[in-house]
Design an enzyme around this catalytic site. Structure first.
Site, PDB file in Angstrom:
ATOM      1  N   ASN A 224      36.996  29.474  -3.198  1.00 53.68           N
ATOM      2  CA  ASN A 224      37.227  28.170  -2.592  1.00 53.68           C
ATOM      3  C   ASN A 224      36.400  27.142  -3.383  1.00 53.68           C
ATOM      4  OD1 ASN A 224      36.637  25.866  -0.945  1.00 53.68           O
ATOM      5  ND2 ASN A 224      37.451  26.972   0.807  1.00 53.68           N
TER       6      ASN A 224
ATOM      7  N   HIS B 290      33.658  22.670  -2.608  1.00 53.18           N
ATOM      8  CA  HIS B 290      32.334  22.072  -2.822  1.00 53.18           C
ATOM      9  C   HIS B 290      32.244  21.304  -4.135  1.00 53.18           C
ATOM     10  CE1 HIS B 290      30.882  23.669   0.772  1.00 53.18           C
ATOM     11  NE2 HIS B 290      29.855  24.393   0.370  1.00 53.18           N
TER      12      HIS B 290
ATOM     13  N   HIS C 235      40.926  23.365   0.682  1.00 53.03           N
ATOM     14  CA  HIS C 235      41.231  22.897   2.048  1.00 53.03           C
ATOM     15  C   HIS C 235      41.513  21.401   1.970  1.00 53.03           C
ATOM     16  CE1 HIS C 235      39.778  22.766   6.539  1.00 53.03           C
ATOM     17  NE2 HIS C 235      40.954  22.195   6.355  1.00 53.03           N
TER      18      HIS C 235
ATOM     19  N   ARG D 157      41.826  18.476   3.855  1.00 52.20           N
ATOM     20  CA  ARG D 157      41.546  18.003   5.223  1.00 52.20           C
ATOM     21  C   ARG D 157      42.228  16.674   5.490  1.00 52.20           C
ATOM     22  NH1 ARG D 157      37.338  19.581   8.486  1.00 52.20           N
ATOM     23  NH2 ARG D 157      36.327  21.505   7.836  1.00 52.20           N
TER      24      ARG D 157
ATOM     25  N   ARG E  45      37.852  14.514   2.933  1.00 48.88           N
ATOM     26  CA  ARG E  45      36.434  14.360   2.588  1.00 48.88           C
ATOM     27  C   ARG E  45      36.086  15.013   1.246  1.00 48.88           C
ATOM     28  NH1 ARG E  45      33.585  18.263   7.017  1.00 48.88           N
ATOM     29  NH2 ARG E  45      34.800  16.989   8.429  1.00 48.88           N
TER      30      ARG E  45
ATOM     31  N   GLU F 299      44.439  25.781   2.302  1.00 46.46           N
ATOM     32  CA  GLU F 299      43.923  25.863   3.663  1.00 46.46           C
ATOM     33  C   GLU F 299      44.211  24.531   4.345  1.00 46.46           C
ATOM     34  OE1 GLU F 299      39.898  27.615   3.335  1.00 46.46           O
ATOM     35  OE2 GLU F 299      39.586  26.423   5.145  1.00 46.46           O
TER      36      GLU F 299
ATOM     37  N   THR G 197      34.716  24.722   8.684  1.00 46.95           N
ATOM     38  CA  THR G 197      35.528  25.318   9.742  1.00 46.95           C
ATOM     39  C   THR G 197      34.622  26.126  10.665  1.00 46.95           C
ATOM     40  OG1 THR G 197      37.141  25.591   7.993  1.00 46.95           O
ATOM     41  CG2 THR G 197      37.685  26.551  10.116  1.00 46.95           C
TER      42      THR G 197
ATOM     43  N   GLU H 171      43.511  35.895   8.345  1.00 45.73           N
ATOM     44  CA  GLU H 171      42.211  35.899   7.657  1.00 45.73           C
ATOM     45  C   GLU H 171      41.158  36.057   8.741  1.00 45.73           C
ATOM     46  OE1 GLU H 171      41.255  32.736   4.841  1.00 45.73           O
ATOM     47  OE2 GLU H 171      39.119  33.011   5.289  1.00 45.73           O
TER      48      GLU H 171
ATOM     49  N   HIS I  47      34.457  33.463   5.145  1.00 49.71           N
ATOM     50  CA  HIS I  47      33.578  32.453   5.737  1.00 49.71           C
ATOM     51  C   HIS I  47      32.149  32.976   5.799  1.00 49.71           C
ATOM     52  CE1 HIS I  47      32.280  28.838   7.631  1.00 49.71           C
ATOM     53  NE2 HIS I  47      33.509  28.352   7.522  1.00 49.71           N
TER      54      HIS I  47
HETATM   55  N1  PXP Z   1      37.913  30.889   4.813  1.00 46.85           N
HETATM   56  C1  PXP Z   1      38.121  29.764   5.539  1.00 46.85           C
HETATM   57  C2  PXP Z   1      39.267  29.748   6.484  1.00 46.85           C
HETATM   58  C3  PXP Z   1      37.294  28.631   5.400  1.00 46.85           C
HETATM   59  O1  PXP Z   1      37.509  27.531   6.141  1.00 46.85           O
HETATM   60  C4  PXP Z   1      36.238  28.688   4.458  1.00 46.85           C
HETATM   61  C5  PXP Z   1      35.367  27.470   4.257  1.00 46.85           C
HETATM   62  O2  PXP Z   1      36.080  26.428   3.708  1.00 46.85           O
HETATM   63  C6  PXP Z   1      36.058  29.868   3.723  1.00 46.85           C
HETATM   64  C7  PXP Z   1      36.898  30.962   3.940  1.00 46.85           C
HETATM   65  C8  PXP Z   1      34.969  30.022   2.718  1.00 46.85           C
HETATM   66  O3  PXP Z   1      33.743  29.980   3.374  1.00 46.85           O
HETATM   67  P1  PXP Z   1      32.410  29.838   2.538  1.00 46.85           P
HETATM   68  O4  PXP Z   1      32.469  28.499   1.846  1.00 46.85           O
HETATM   69  O5  PXP Z   1      31.339  29.900   3.579  1.00 46.85           O
HETATM   70  O6  PXP Z   1      32.379  30.973   1.574  1.00 46.85           O
END
Ligand code: PXP
Length: 399
Positions: A162, A165, A198, A200, A204, A225, A256, A306, A346
């Site tokens: 992901n 960031h 993601h 949003r 953001r 996402e 999330t 997931e 997550h």
């Molecule tokens: N899965 C989902 C559904 C998420 O919302 C996120 C965070 O955006 C992640 C996985 C990845 O989480 P992390 O950034 O804590 O690794």
């Protein structure tokens, strides 16, 4: 080849599931060519195991597994019976669960080993007889377990990254760098098997432009996402990512927070899934590891779930972490058994990931924060050296 399972363990915490145990036992019977035999498996607690162990082996302590071959002590007439019986495997779930925790395995993995071990005893192997017998039994155990793994019906767990960031850092300055599209390419070069972003509603971090460009550049798999909001659904239907993951989305949250409540919004989610499926976009639902959410996800036609790993990652102590891990392992198994494809993610980091990645039912892990955070730290030294070279070189009159 009937396998008879009786559960007298009285445990509900571990969510022991007859169906998975039966499946392992049936596959083992096939591997040892005994499909024409009956097998009985009895699950008990430590108190009952102490009673049996002291009665039959003169040992007043619990043990993990006892095997009682049907032919032991029987007269020759049993061999002419029309039904062929192998005998009983008796397992203490309390001891098995303790061993699973100390060996950092799932209870299901431990039970698989114990059933294999018990079955070999029923077939005449006995590690207590001699070193040579112990070796032969161990070799056979390893062989059977690896052949069970060969039949693994989901491919090896892989990593999707992901890159939200990276966009967060860019948005902090409102300029064009760092670019999540470039970051995604670097992740793929380093071996990532998928890219997750993601989009949003408040934009953001990830922007529409990012998703459009990623659709063109991602070589592996683009997982979008998103919340089930109409505007974002329309963007997904236009851009057509390789899959979408529906998540709950709240304006105030930093990330999330929990899984989707599928049971509370079945109609709305089923409608979104139907729309996506008309455009051949598989849908994953981000859910907490709960049986009712899995069943509801299956009912409304999701392709994937997931499983939220946040509570496991945030656990305050080992006991809590082990409990959360068991919930994830059983939820993943339940979803897999229903025919759902299973992802997880997550909060996973460099300490918590291995145990989840080892679960055979899980296809993909979605990880963001830990990897981007580590990149900032391990890449910092190189970034400083490069800037320092520029400064020093300019100060020496070389531009
Ligand atoms: N899965 C989902 C559904 C998420 O919302 C996120 C965070 O955006 C992640 C996985 C990845 O989480 P992390 O950034 O804590 O690794």
């Amino acid at each position: 080849m009937p396998v008879y399972i009786t559960d007298k363990s009285g445990r509900t915490d571990a969510q022991i599931r007859d169906r998975s145990i039966r499946e392992v036992a049936e596959r083992l019977l096939k591997l040892v060519d005994k499909t024409d035999h009956n097998l009985s498996i009895l699950l008990i607690d430590d108190a009952e195991m102490i009673r049996l162990n002291s009665r039959y082996r003169d040992k007043n302590v619990p043990t993990n597994v006892l095997s009682f071959p049907f032919v032991d002590g029987a007269d020759a007439s049993v061999f002419s019976l029309p039904i062929k019986e192998l005998g009983d495997i008796i397992i203490s779930i309390d001891t098995a669960a303790g061993e699973a925790i100390s060996g950092q395995q799932t209870l299901f993995c431990r039970l698989t080993w114990l059933i294999t071990h018990g079955l070999l005893h029923l077939l005449g192997f006995d590690h207590e007889q001699s070193k040579a017998q112990a070796l032969a039994m161990e070799e056979m155990e390893n062989d059977l377990i690896s052949r069970l793994h060969e039949d693994r019906s989901t491919p090896m767990t892989h990593l999707a990254i992901n890159v939200d960031h990276i966009a967060t850092i860019r948005q902090a300055r409102g300029i064009s760098e760092p670019d999540p599209v470039l970051a995604a390419a670097v992740c793929e070069l380093a071996g990532a098997m998928g890219i997750v972003v993601h989009l949003r509603e408040d934009r953001r971090h990830i922007q529409d432009r990012d998703v459009q460009l990623l659709r063109q550049t991602v070589k592996t798999k683009l997982n979008l996402e998103m919340g089930a909001a109409e505007e974002i659904i329309n963007i997904a239907l236009t851009i057509k990512p390789d899959m979408v993951t529906l998540v709950p989305e709240k304006r105030q949250e930093l990330t999330t927070e929990g899984g989707l409540n599928i049971t509370g919004q079945k109609k709305k989610l089923a409608k979104t899934i139907a729309k996506m499926s008309q455009s051949d976009i598989p849908v994953s639902l981000f859910i907490d590891p709960e049986s009712k959410q899995i069943k509801a996800s299956h009912d409304i036609g999701a392709t994937f779930v997931e499983i939220h790993t946040g509570r496991y990652c945030d656990a305050k102590n080992e006991k809590e972490r082990n409990q959360e891990f068991e919930l994830i392992a059983s939820a993943a198994q339940e979803a897999f058994d229903l025919g759902l494809r299973v992802n997880a993610g997550h909060g996973l980091d460099y300490r918590t990931t291995a145990r989840i990645a080892a679960l055979e039912t899980i296809e993909e892990l979605s990880i963001g924060h830990a990897i981007i955070a580590r990149a900032a730290i391990v890449g910092l030294e190189k970034a400083v050296r490069e800037m320092n070279d520029i400064v020093k070189s300019a100060a020496n009159g070389n531009q």
